[in-house]
Design an enzyme around this catalytic site. Structure first.
Site, short mmCIF file in Angstrom:
data_model
loop_
_atom_site.label_atom_id
_atom_site.label_comp_id
_atom_site.label_asym_id
_atom_site.label_seq_id
_atom_site.Cartn_x
_atom_site.Cartn_y
_atom_site.Cartn_z
N ASP A 1 24.82 25.18 -2.16
CA ASP A 1 24.41 24.05 -2.30
C ASP A 1 23.75 24.72 -3.64
O ASP A 1 24.14 23.38 -4.84
CB ASP A 1 23.06 23.14 -1.47
N HIS B 1 23.14 15.74 3.73
CA HIS B 1 24.36 15.61 2.51
C HIS B 1 24.35 14.12 2.17
O HIS B 1 24.81 14.00 1.39
CB HIS B 1 24.90 16.57 2.57
N HIS C 1 20.82 18.94 8.07
CA HIS C 1 21.18 19.84 6.73
C HIS C 1 22.09 19.05 6.03
O HIS C 1 22.43 19.20 4.93
CB HIS C 1 21.35 21.13 6.57
N GLU C 2 23.53 19.14 7.23
CA GLU C 2 24.78 18.53 7.07
C GLU C 2 24.37 16.99 6.57
O GLU C 2 25.03 16.07 5.61
CB GLU C 2 26.14 18.51 7.47
#
Length: 389
Positions: A179, A88, A84-85
């Site tokens: 987010d 980004h 997930h990170e």
């Protein structure tokens, strides 16, 4: 791909600073440090203990190994958080932003990106890709769970699917610091053209989400017929506090950033005297006073700057020694990051100073001519005056 219309897109990545205290580097992704905090160990242990009874049901008699299996599940779960990170971070890099680190902590993860988004679409894509990645991981795990025979592995994959789907959906809640709050900010920014107003709107969204979360234990039983446990109440309180403080901090930063455009380096610069490196300090100070210059820069025979004379070092030098000491003895040599464009301003100025902390910076014109010296003390005074104004 980096946007060629953005000047910052061509900037080199910021040099790595010291690792934050209480973190451990476990590797890197695309050149970005991956860190874990000590709180991660706590949450991994809690997941291990919480998952152990389910493991015992599926495979009795494991004894202490059920906690080991629970810890392995915690590691796999946080690997999905890392995905997930990382999404980004990679999108931010593709859009031309520097990424300092990815940190896994008690509440999930955090990606540290240099500077604020320069365009609404950048904010949107950097933000939305994280929840979409979690939902994709959850969907893949859910599909895989139908292909795996009943047993411990299937239970773990089902739990992984459920966790990622929940993470993805909850992160799309339209309130900062989630987010979804950044997605809302991007949409409002794009529609209104005002980034600071968009941050305030998304911040209020985060505050409302926090209040709704804190109220949930009071209405949980009437709505779904399930009485909240003490753990439910504690978890809701922690998450609600996280949302409220994160939203409030984002709103405060937005108010400060709204005043940053008034912070311009050029008018803050001190008049500068250039002298050769071997000139006695006493003579350099005399010439500076005569020229009413607030700073001294040493230059090479060809006129290129060699260093900035430290005001603190000059003040500390006894006057009777100054005639016998070369000015180079109290000069900080020019290094990367100590020379800034004379027109640097606003958030770009603050970011440049935070990347390379120093007491003074040399301001130069586009043609390379020296304009003056910028003192961080002067910047700090101007920043506080703007923030209070």
């Amino acid at each position: 791909m980096p946007d060629p219309t953005d000047p910052a897109a061509a900037e080199p990545p910021a040099p790595r600073g010291p690792r934050p205290p209480g973190t451990l580097r476990i590797g890197s992704i695309a050149g970005i440090d991956v860190l874990i905090t000590s709180s991660w160990i706590i949450v991994a242990a809690l997941i291990s203990v919480g998952f152990a009874p389910r493991i015992e049901i599926e495979q009795p008699g494991l004894g202490v190994w059920k906690y080991v299996a629970g810890f392995v599940f915690a590691v796999v779960l946080y690997l999905s958080v890392l995905l997930h990170e990382a999404s980004h971070a990679i999108v931010a890099q593709r859009l031309g932003y520097g990424v300092t680190s990815i940190t896994l902590h008690f509440l999930g993860g955090m990606t540290e990106i240099d500077g604020a988004s320069r365009r609404p679409r950048h904010e949107f894509w950097i933000a939305v890709v994280g929840p979409l990645t979690s939902i994709a991981v959850g969907a893949v795990a859910l599909g895989a769970s139908f292909l795996i025979p009943d047993g411990l592995v299937q239970v773990a994959i089902e739990a992984l699917a459920a966790a990622n789907l929940v993470i993805g959906v909850l992160n799309l809640v339209p309130g900062l610091p989630l987010d979804g709050g950044r997605v809302l900010k991007a949409l409002v920014w794009g529609a209104s053209g005002n980034q600071h107003r968009a941050t305030l709107v998304a911040g209020w969204g985060g505050r409302l989400a926090a209040l709704a979360l804190l109220v949930w234990p009071l209405v949980q039983e009437p709505l779904i017929g399930v009485e909240p446990t003490l753990m439910d109440i504690v978890l809701v309180f922690i998450l609600g506090l996280f949302l409220w403080t994160g939203a409030t901090a984002a709103m405060a930063h937005a108010r400060i950033r709204e005043r940053l455009p008034a912070l311009v380096a050029r008018p803050l610069a001190r008049r500068t005297l250039t002298v050769p490196e071997d000139l006695p300090l006493g003579e350099a100070v005399r010439r500076a006073q005569e020229a009413q210059a607030g700073s001294i820069v040493t230059i090479a025979p060809d006129g290129s700057p060699r260093g900035i004379v430290s005001e603190a070092a000059v003040t500390a030098m006894p006057e009777d020694r100054r005639p016998w000491v070369p000015v180079s003895a109290v000069t900080r040599a020019m290094e990367a990051g100590l020379s800034l464009p004379a027109d640097v301003a606003g958030e770009e100025l603050i970011l440049a100073i935070s990347r390379r902390p120093a007491e003074e910076y040399l301001l130069v014109e586009p043609d390379g001519q020296i304009y003056g010296v910028l003192s961080t003390a002067d910047v700090d005074r101007a920043f506080r005056a703007n923030a209070a104004g």
